[in-house]
Design a protein around this motif. Structure first.
Motif, PDB file in Angstrom:
ATOM      1  N   GLN A 294       0.834  -1.204   0.000  1.00 19.21           N
ATOM      2  CA  GLN A 294       0.000   0.000   0.000  1.00 19.21           C
ATOM      3  C   GLN A 294       0.867   1.253   0.000  1.00 19.21           C
ATOM      4  N   LYS A 295       1.838   1.303   0.907  1.00 13.71           N
ATOM      5  CA  LYS A 295       2.691   2.488   0.999  1.00 13.71           C
ATOM      6  C   LYS A 295       3.511   2.691  -0.272  1.00 13.71           C
ATOM      7  N   SER A 296       4.038   1.590  -0.802  1.00 18.29           N
ATOM      8  CA  SER A 296       4.837   1.682  -2.023  1.00 18.29           C
ATOM      9  C   SER A 296       3.990   2.148  -3.202  1.00 18.29           C
ATOM     10  N   ALA A 297       2.795   1.562  -3.358  1.00 16.90           N
ATOM     11  CA  ALA A 297       1.925   1.907  -4.488  1.00 16.90           C
ATOM     12  C   ALA A 297       1.481   3.368  -4.415  1.00 16.90           C
ATOM     13  N   VAL A 298       1.067   3.806  -3.230  1.00 14.00           N
ATOM     14  CA  VAL A 298       0.603   5.189  -3.074  1.00 14.00           C
ATOM     15  C   VAL A 298       1.743   6.157  -3.343  1.00 14.00           C
ATOM     16  N   HIS A 299       2.932   5.844  -2.832  1.00 12.17           N
ATOM     17  CA  HIS A 299       4.085   6.725  -3.065  1.00 12.17           C
ATOM     18  C   HIS A 299       4.369   6.871  -4.556  1.00 12.17           C
ATOM     19  N   LYS A 300       4.347   5.754  -5.288  1.00 12.88           N
ATOM     20  CA  LYS A 300       4.630   5.804  -6.718  1.00 12.88           C
ATOM     21  C   LYS A 300       3.572   6.616  -7.460  1.00 12.88           C
ATOM     22  N   CYS A 301       2.319   6.470  -7.053  1.00 11.41           N
ATOM     23  CA  CYS A 301       1.248   7.276  -7.661  1.00 11.41           C
ATOM     24  C   CYS A 301       1.464   8.754  -7.388  1.00 11.41           C
ATOM     25  N   ASN A 302       1.833   9.103  -6.153  1.00  9.03           N
ATOM     26  CA  ASN A 302       2.086  10.501  -5.790  1.00  9.03           C
ATOM     27  C   ASN A 302       3.191  11.109  -6.647  1.00  9.03           C
ATOM     28  N   MET A 303       4.239  10.343  -6.867  1.00 11.50           N
ATOM     29  CA  MET A 303       5.389  10.877  -7.608  1.00 11.50           C
ATOM     30  C   MET A 303       5.035  11.236  -9.050  1.00 11.50           C
ATOM     31  N   VAL A 304       4.116  10.500  -9.652  1.00 12.47           N
ATOM     32  CA  VAL A 304       3.760  10.783 -11.052  1.00 12.47           C
ATOM     33  C   VAL A 304       2.439  11.537 -11.170  1.00 12.47           C
ATOM     34  N   GLY A 305       1.821  11.861 -10.032  1.00 16.22           N
ATOM     35  CA  GLY A 305       0.613  12.674 -10.052  1.00 16.22           C
ATOM     36  C   GLY A 305      -0.625  11.956 -10.539  1.00 16.22           C
ATOM     37  N   LYS A 306      -0.730  10.642 -10.221  1.00 19.26           N
ATOM     38  CA  LYS A 306      -1.927   9.893 -10.592  1.00 19.26           C
ATOM     39  C   LYS A 306      -2.666   9.461  -9.322  1.00 19.26           C
ATOM     40  N   PRO A 307      -4.005   9.529  -9.331  1.00 17.69           N
ATOM     41  CA  PRO A 307      -4.778   9.238  -8.108  1.00 17.69           C
ATOM     42  C   PRO A 307      -4.590   7.808  -7.616  1.00 17.69           C
ATOM     43  N   ALA A 308      -4.467   7.672  -6.314  1.00 13.86           N
ATOM     44  CA  ALA A 308      -4.412   6.368  -5.653  1.00 13.86           C
ATOM     45  C   ALA A 308      -5.590   6.272  -4.696  1.00 13.86           C
ATOM     46  N   ILE A 309      -6.386   5.213  -4.845  1.00  8.91           N
ATOM     47  CA  ILE A 309      -7.585   5.028  -4.019  1.00  8.91           C
ATOM     48  C   ILE A 309      -7.442   3.742  -3.217  1.00  8.91           C
ATOM     49  N   ILE A 310      -7.776   3.809  -1.935  1.00  2.00           N
ATOM     50  CA  ILE A 310      -7.628   2.676  -1.017  1.00  2.00           C
ATOM     51  C   ILE A 310      -9.016   2.112  -0.685  1.00  2.00           C
ATOM     52  N   THR A 311      -9.123   0.768  -0.639  1.00  2.00           N
ATOM     53  CA  THR A 311     -10.401   0.121  -0.338  1.00  2.00           C
ATOM     54  C   THR A 311     -10.348  -0.621   0.994  1.00  2.00           C
ATOM     55  N   ARG A 312     -11.517  -1.118   1.406  1.00  2.00           N
ATOM     56  CA  ARG A 312     -11.692  -1.971   2.587  1.00  2.00           C
ATOM     57  C   ARG A 312     -11.112  -1.331   3.854  1.00  2.00           C
ATOM     58  N   VAL A 313     -11.664  -0.195   4.231  1.00  2.00           N
ATOM     59  CA  VAL A 313     -11.125   0.528   5.384  1.00  2.00           C
ATOM     60  C   VAL A 313     -11.995   0.430   6.630  1.00  2.00           C
ATOM     61  N   VAL A 314     -13.318   0.438   6.468  1.00  2.00           N
ATOM     62  CA  VAL A 314     -14.197   0.437   7.647  1.00  2.00           C
ATOM     63  C   VAL A 314     -15.265  -0.657   7.500  1.00  2.00           C
ATOM     64  N   ASP A 315     -14.815  -1.881   7.287  1.00  2.00           N
ATOM     65  CA  ASP A 315     -15.743  -3.001   7.077  1.00  2.00           C
ATOM     66  C   ASP A 315     -16.784  -3.130   8.194  1.00  2.00           C
ATOM     67  N   SER A 316     -16.376  -2.874   9.424  1.00  2.00           N
ATOM     68  CA  SER A 316     -17.295  -3.076  10.548  1.00  2.00           C
ATOM     69  C   SER A 316     -18.483  -2.128  10.506  1.00  2.00           C
ATOM     70  N   MET A 317     -18.341  -1.004   9.776  1.00  2.00           N
ATOM     71  CA  MET A 317     -19.435  -0.041   9.698  1.00  2.00           C
ATOM     72  C   MET A 317     -20.548  -0.506   8.753  1.00  2.00           C
ATOM     73  N   THR A 318     -20.365  -1.674   8.139  1.00  2.00           N
ATOM     74  CA  THR A 318     -21.464  -2.263   7.374  1.00  2.00           C
ATOM     75  C   THR A 318     -22.655  -2.509   8.292  1.00  2.00           C
ATOM     76  N   GLU A 319     -22.364  -2.810   9.549  1.00  2.09           N
ATOM     77  CA  GLU A 319     -23.433  -3.113  10.512  1.00  2.09           C
ATOM     78  C   GLU A 319     -23.387  -2.242  11.758  1.00  2.09           C
ATOM     79  N   ASN A 320     -22.317  -1.465  11.930  1.00  5.87           N
ATOM     80  CA  ASN A 320     -22.156  -0.672  13.144  1.00  5.87           C
ATOM     81  C   ASN A 320     -22.045   0.810  12.817  1.00  5.87           C
ATOM     82  N   LEU A 321     -22.451   1.631  13.764  1.00  5.62           N
ATOM     83  CA  LEU A 321     -22.475   3.077  13.556  1.00  5.62           C
ATOM     84  C   LEU A 321     -21.098   3.712  13.717  1.00  5.62           C
TER      85      LEU A 321
END
Length: 524
Positions: A294-321
């Motif tokens: 994740q860190k390597s991919a995001v860094h490489k995207c930052n260096m060339v100015g292309k968007p990096a999007i991260i998934t699966r961050v708050v799975d528990s909020m599918t059922e919790n507030l």
């Protein structure tokens, strides 16, 4: 590889923790992609999602059909008009996924230590003993001892809706597995994943092509996300889009396997952005290795100015507030790493609290942005670009540096294609970038059309950019177009509470053949 860092002193850290957060009209510079589905498809909920901070709506075509998604998109368009907020559309292709189709929707209970058989005979009814899959070559692909994960959103280690299996044997085209955990499979479609095993299916399937050429073309989608293992996958989709007259659609490469990881650099060169799909990636890689990629991919995207999007961050909020403490920290660390956006999947698609999830993630992102080390990121990108810089790159970086030096409230960029705004955003300014997108007349020798709408919406996928589509009058007003556009941006900033008298505004524009940065003080 570079990781995210904070730039705060001890006293400021304590003050930041004890002081109530003061959120602006924009929940965060980091963009939020919401996957739309049963819990987030009415125009009332969609309007609330837009007001909460969703800037990109994702339509997942791995389940249900175009008619269902069309109804959702029609509701989104109503919500956009009511909320008076733009929203980009992302078509998410199904790709080479091996799936179990549960047409009846009946729950299937699997018990630990029992055996289950996968068969390519899709005429069979799914049961707790037999599961039909859409892949003829599964038995030839796996071997005894291999691990298989199966579920709606795949195994996370805590949920009971996905199952972990171990291959015991193969018999002809069937695969017999030992069930390792008790689980109940519910829904109409279950995804099957075999870690670090190549599935001999194309990245762009015939079904994907049909969906793109029909639904995608009909709705002139802004983004298409593609399950990507090799750079050739991106090139194939690019050629197909051109043939379908969808050449303006941008391609986000979903990296979710070790195969894609190995070819990341070539993929990044051709894709318009990257989605670090941590669902499957968390199964393909050992858990202790996921953060490194994740860190390597995001860094490489930052260096060339292309968007990096991260998934699966708050799975528990599918059922919790509320998210877990680990999830909240995970979101913040993604921002500090340099992520452009956070993609919400099950949390908004089938989650109980879609609006609250967007608000919560936005608040965490916004808080993390206040301690983001912008100066360090700026220096790293300048070093990576090297010298001599191109004229456009030099002026864009100067605009961000000027905004930091004069403590500007916003940066205003004039653009037609969106490229100038992306260049400014590449240097990670700590203030919003208002991109005034000026429409341009184009012709295909048969008719004239105005461009601008797609270009404006596509900027909603880039950190910190908030596009404002200028009227066609601005495009044809000659030398006064920039003056009219700047006035539009300043009025918008004031109406949203971002600008007050005597605030400094950095403006990046073209005058003739020259690119110019100027500083404007807002009059009282």
């Amino acid at each position: 590889m570079q990781g995210g860092q904070m730039l705060v002193e001890e006293s400021l850290q304590l003050a930041s923790i004890l002081t109530s957060s003061n959120f602006r009209f924009v929940p965060s510079l980091t963009k939020i992609v919401g996957t739309l589905g049963p819990q987030s498809r009415s125009f009332e909920i969609l309007e609330a999602c837009l007001n909460a901070g969703m800037t990109v709506a994702r339509f997942d075509f791995s389940w249900l059909d175009g008619d269902y998604h069309q109804e959702t998109l029609d509701n989104l368009r109503i919500a956009v008009k009511r909320a008076k907020k733009q929203c980009a559309v992302m078509l998410d292709t199904g790709g080479p996924e091996v799936r179990v189709c549960n047409r009846t929707g009946r729950r299937i209970e699997l018990k630990a230590d029992n055996h289950i058989t996968f068969t390519p005979d899709v005429t069979k009814e799914p049961t707790s003993e037999v599961l039909p899959v859409n892949y003829q070559g599964l038995a030839a692909t796996v071997k005894k001892g291999d691990t298989i994960f199966l579920g709606q959103y795949l195994f996370t280690g805590s949920e009971t809706t996905s199952v972990w299996l171990e291959v015991s044997d193969t018999m002809g085209s069937d695969v017999i597995c030992l069930v390792k955990n008790t689980a109940v499979l519910s829904g109409f479609l279950f995804t099957l994943h075999v870690p670090q095993v190549h599935i001999n299916l194309p990245a762009l399937t015939d079904s994907d092509k049909q969906i793109i050429s029909n639904w995608g073309l009909q709705n002139n989608v802004d983004f298409i996300s593609l399950y990507t293992r090799h750079v050739e996958d991106v090139l194939e989709l690019r050629a197909f889009l051109k043939a379908q007259n969808l050449h303006e659609a941008q391609i986000f490469a979903k990296i979710e396997t070790v195969e894609g990881l190995k070819h990341f650099d070539e993929i990044l060169q051709e894709a318009d952005g990257v989605i670090v799909a941590r669902g499957n990636l968390g199964l393909d890689l050992p858990p202790e290795k996921v953060f490194l990629f994740q860190k390597s991919a995001v860094h490489k995207c930052n260096m060339v100015g292309k968007p990096a999007i991260i998934t699966r961050v708050v799975d528990s909020m599918t059922e919790n507030l509320r998210p877990t403490r680990a999830e909240a920290t995970d979101v913040a660390n993604a921002v500090l790493d340099g992520a452009d956006g956070i993609l919400l999947g099950a949390e908004t698609l089938r989650g109980v609290y879609p609006v609250e999830v967007i608000k919560t993630v936005g608040r965490i992102c916004s808080e993390a942005e206040t301690v983001y080390n912008q100066l360090l990121s700026f220096k790293r990108i300048v070093k990576h670009v090297g010298e001599p810089m191109s004229l456009a790159e030099s002026v864009a970086s100067s605009a961000v540096r000027a905004a930091t030096k004069v403590k500007a409230a916003i940066i205003v960029v004039f653009t037609s294609s969106g490229r100038a705004a992306r260049l400014v955003a590449k240097y990670r300014p700590s203030v919003p970038v208002f991109a005034i997108v000026i429409p341009r007349l184009r012709t295909n020798l048969l008719k004239w059309t105005l461009s601008g709408s797609v270009q404006a919406r596509q900027l909603l996928g880039v950190r910190g950019i908030y596009p404002i589509l200028a009227s066609p009058d601005v495009a044809t007003s000659g030398g006064s177009s920039e003056e009219s556009g700047l006035k539009l941006a300043l009025e918008h900033g004031k109406s949203m509470g971002l600008l007050k008298p005597n605030d400094q505004v950095v403006v990046f524009q073209k005058i003739g053949d020259s690119s110019v940065v100027k500083i404007v003080a807002l009059q009282s």
